[in-house]
Design a protein around this motif. Sequence first.
Motif, PDB file in Angstrom:
ATOM      1  N   ASN A   1       3.908   7.352  -8.675  1.00 41.89           N
ATOM      2  CA  ASN A   1       2.511   6.938  -8.804  1.00 41.89           C
ATOM      3  C   ASN A   1       2.145   6.535 -10.219  1.00 41.89           C
ATOM      4  O   ASN A   1       1.004   6.149 -10.480  1.00 41.89           O
ATOM      5  CB  ASN A   1       1.573   8.057  -8.326  1.00 41.89           C
ATOM      6  CG  ASN A   1       1.575   9.260  -9.251  1.00 41.89           C
ATOM      7  OD1 ASN A   1       2.484   9.451 -10.052  1.00 41.89           O
ATOM      8  ND2 ASN A   1       0.545  10.098  -9.143  1.00 41.89           N
TER       9      ASN A   1
ATOM     10  N   VAL B   1       6.645   2.574 -12.475  1.00 43.62           N
ATOM     11  CA  VAL B   1       6.784   1.462 -11.535  1.00 43.62           C
ATOM     12  C   VAL B   1       7.102   0.163 -12.262  1.00 43.62           C
ATOM     13  O   VAL B   1       7.971  -0.608 -11.830  1.00 43.62           O
ATOM     14  CB  VAL B   1       5.504   1.322 -10.681  1.00 43.62           C
ATOM     15  CG1 VAL B   1       5.580   0.086  -9.798  1.00 43.62           C
ATOM     16  CG2 VAL B   1       5.311   2.574  -9.823  1.00 43.62           C
TER      17      VAL B   1
ATOM     18  N   ARG C   1       4.838   1.853  -5.616  1.00 37.53           N
ATOM     19  CA  ARG C   1       3.843   2.724  -6.228  1.00 37.53           C
ATOM     20  C   ARG C   1       3.017   3.411  -5.149  1.00 37.53           C
ATOM     21  O   ARG C   1       2.165   2.793  -4.497  1.00 37.53           O
ATOM     22  CB  ARG C   1       2.926   1.951  -7.178  1.00 37.53           C
ATOM     23  CG  ARG C   1       1.982   2.899  -7.939  1.00 37.53           C
ATOM     24  CD  ARG C   1       1.093   2.191  -8.925  1.00 37.53           C
ATOM     25  NE  ARG C   1       0.206   3.137  -9.586  1.00 37.53           N
ATOM     26  CZ  ARG C   1      -0.805   2.816 -10.395  1.00 37.53           C
ATOM     27  NH1 ARG C   1      -1.050   1.523 -10.658  1.00 37.53           N
ATOM     28  NH2 ARG C   1      -1.557   3.749 -10.951  1.00 37.53           N
TER      29      ARG C   1
END
Length: 276
Positions: free
Chosen positions: A105, A110, A126
């Motif tokens: 997250n 990411v 994500r």
Amino acid sequence: MDDVKSSGVDASVANPARVYDYLLGGKDNFPADRELAEQVIAIAPTAREVTRQNRAFLRRAVRFLAGEAGVRQFLDIGSGLPTRGNVHEIAQAVAPDCRVVYVDNDPVVVAHGRALLEGDNTVVVREDLREPEAIVGDPQVREVLDFDQPIAVLLVSVLHFVGDEQDPFGIVARFRDAVPAGSYLAISHGTRDIPPRPDMTAEEMTEMGTRTQQLYEQAAVPIVNRTKADVARLFGDWDLVDPGLVFIQLWRRDDAGAALPGGFYGAIARKGGPGA
């Protein structure tokens, strides 16, 4: 890291993935991450070595899953920043047709993951660990992984960042329910259960664990170290693979070193049932 500084990331707040990266010797971290990591090291001088041992556990686990267990699909949740020996590299070295989905997250993770990791049979998504339905229902996840075939779910060094009030046991149960028989679950989890050490008293070890947890809380990176019984609950009724739930240093160790156990529990379990 200039490419992610403009993406809304608050570089003034320590982040678990970037602290972990620093402890591994990485460079994808900010001053706040390095400051917290150094404070942890000051309290627990073994922190850097235990972090590396946790990464070694992940490598051994993936080799077992892709090799002996014959798994060809991996869902790595809370994957963290790319480093040497990523899951797809290990798995595809055993079986080139392995497919891997990395989930995190953190926008820094990411962004770096997509730049460095995405390729054949590999994608970075994500999503948030605390929303398992969003992860297993994500179109990118579904495009890469076939949920009718066994999947290895990896939750390595991430669940201790999920507080009891967020129901980590329920979260993991939903991942267990989402995958078919013959799937596997690999977990490593921080603990205050520290076996006796020749260089520390029991009181000193307890104090070290307490101060480390308090430090993370003060830095707005709460960490919940759990007991062996608590970690065992995360596997539900799945069958633990030999040697069961042990300190990570003892899980199918592949060297002749004498690393002292402690810091994290680790295990792999298999889902039984029809077709398994």
